[in-house]
Enzyme design. Structure first.
Site, short mmCIF file in Angstrom:
data_model
loop_
_atom_site.label_atom_id
_atom_site.label_comp_id
_atom_site.label_asym_id
_atom_site.label_seq_id
_atom_site.Cartn_x
_atom_site.Cartn_y
_atom_site.Cartn_z
CB SER A 1 4.91 -1.65 12.19
OG SER A 1 4.49 -0.31 12.37
CD GLU B 1 -3.66 -2.68 7.26
OE1 GLU B 1 -2.52 -2.82 6.83
OE2 GLU B 1 -4.37 -1.70 7.00
CG HIS C 1 -6.06 1.69 5.19
ND1 HIS C 1 -5.65 2.71 6.00
CD2 HIS C 1 -5.02 0.85 5.05
CE1 HIS C 1 -4.38 2.49 6.34
NE2 HIS C 1 -3.98 1.36 5.78
N GLY D 1 2.77 -1.18 4.35
CA GLY D 1 2.77 0.25 4.05
C GLY D 1 4.19 0.75 3.83
N GLY D 2 4.76 1.33 4.88
CA GLY D 2 6.09 1.94 4.78
C GLY D 2 7.14 1.06 4.12
CG ASN E 1 -1.78 1.19 1.38
OD1 ASN E 1 -1.87 2.00 0.46
ND2 ASN E 1 -2.44 1.32 2.53
CD1 TRP E 2 3.41 0.92 -2.84
CD2 TRP E 2 3.52 2.06 -4.77
NE1 TRP E 2 4.10 0.15 -3.75
CE2 TRP E 2 4.18 0.82 -4.94
CE3 TRP E 2 3.45 2.93 -5.86
CZ2 TRP E 2 4.76 0.44 -6.15
CZ3 TRP E 2 4.04 2.56 -7.07
CH2 TRP E 2 4.69 1.33 -7.21
CE LYS E 3 -0.40 3.29 4.63
NZ LYS E 3 -0.35 3.38 6.07
N GLY F 1 2.03 2.27 10.85
CA GLY F 1 2.96 3.39 10.72
C GLY F 1 3.61 3.80 12.03
CD GLU G 1 -3.21 5.48 6.57
OE1 GLU G 1 -3.24 5.56 5.33
OE2 GLU G 1 -2.23 5.01 7.20
P1 PGA Z 1 2.56 0.27 7.74
O1 PGA Z 1 1.13 0.47 7.06
O2 PGA Z 1 3.13 -1.01 7.21
O3 PGA Z 1 3.36 1.49 7.34
O4 PGA Z 1 2.32 0.20 9.22
C1 PGA Z 1 0.28 -0.61 6.80
C2 PGA Z 1 -0.99 -0.11 6.16
O5 PGA Z 1 -1.45 0.99 6.51
O6 PGA Z 1 -1.60 -0.79 5.31
#
Ligand code: PGA
Length: 246
Positions: free
Chosen positions: A209, A161, A89, A230-231, A7-9, A167, A91
């Site tokens: 994470s 998640e 998600h 994500g990251g 997930n590149w956001k 994050g 967010e």
């Molecule tokens: P993260 O994000 O790996 O940076 O914690 C995961 C996500 O939001 O899908």
């Protein structure tokens, strides 16, 4: 099915995004479904080049079509060859006020357009500290997946998640992940009356994470079928080693 989704956001300029997409797409990846979720503006171009990865949108409109400035419909995503879409998600739930009802509408629209939802669920830190994480996840699944039948469920991927791990650098332990994944699978078994063989084929991914260091421990658990990253999905070497962590 083993799945790793990146997930590149809202990260990476065009040059960076193209370079990462091209190098991952050109690698032969055995036995793992690799799904990239770039910002929507890149989807159309990438979808014309697909070789070894699949594409997911990060969001879809809850409307079919019409005067909804700024929105992208499920049908449009399908038209350009997108196979998956993230839904629910944390967010989007927290920053864009997406309710379980909106999420449910989106899931139905995606499935009607033959796009597989990657349904995200997760509890907050307060929920976990109060010990109500199972109730929260149960509620998100119950409402978010309302009205789905078994065939539709078989076209979904679930991503657990925990919000406190996204994050933040705090990862759920592999045991915490396994415990919740088992809870989710058991919930699906009861709700959809599924036989074990079919149940075991529904991918449940861990996200929060997850990185090159902890992925193999987390992926080694029985009910963890991969990760939503994500990251650590923004760098080719870390993401590649996560893909090889099974
Ligand atoms: P993260 O994000 O790996 O940076 O914690 C995961 C996500 O939001 O899908």
């Amino acid at each position: 099915m083993k799945v790793v989704a990146g997930n590149w956001k809202m990260n990476m300029n065009y040059k960076e995004a193209s370079a990462l997409f091209n190098s991952l797409n050109n690698r032969l990846i055995n036995d793992v479904e690799v799904i990239l979720c770039p910002p929507s503006i890149y989807l159309s171009e990438f979808s014309n080049k697909l070789k070894n990865v699949k594409l997911a949108a990060q969001n879809v409109s809850s409307f079919i079509s019409g005067a909804y400035t700024g929105e992208v419909s499920a049908q449009m995503l399908k038209n350009i060859g997108v196979d998956y879409c993230l839904i629910g998600h944390s967010e989007r739930r927290a920053l864009f006020n997406e309710t379980n009802e909106v999420i449910n509408t989106k899931i139905h629209l995606l499935l009607e357009n033959e796009i597989s939802p990657i349904f995200c669920c997760g509890e907050s830190l307060t929920d976990r500290e109060s010990g109500v994480q199972n109730e929260i996840i149960h509620n998100q699944l119950e409402l978010g997946m309302n009205g789905l039948d078994l065939t539709q469920l078989q076209n979904c991927i679930i991503a657990y998640e925990p919000v406190w791990a996204i994050g933040t650098g705090l990862t759920a332990t592999s045991d915490q992940a396994q415990e919740m994944h088992f809870f989710i699978r058991n919930y699906l078994k009861k709700r959809f009356q599924i036989e074990n063989e079919i149940l075991s084929q529904i991918p449940i991914l861990y996200g929060g994470s997850c990185n090159a260091e902890n992925a193999s421990e987390i992926f080694s658990k029985n009910d963890v079928n991969g990760g939503l990253i994500g990251g650590a999905a923004l760098k080719e070497d870390t993401f590649s080693s996560i893909i090889q962590s099974f």
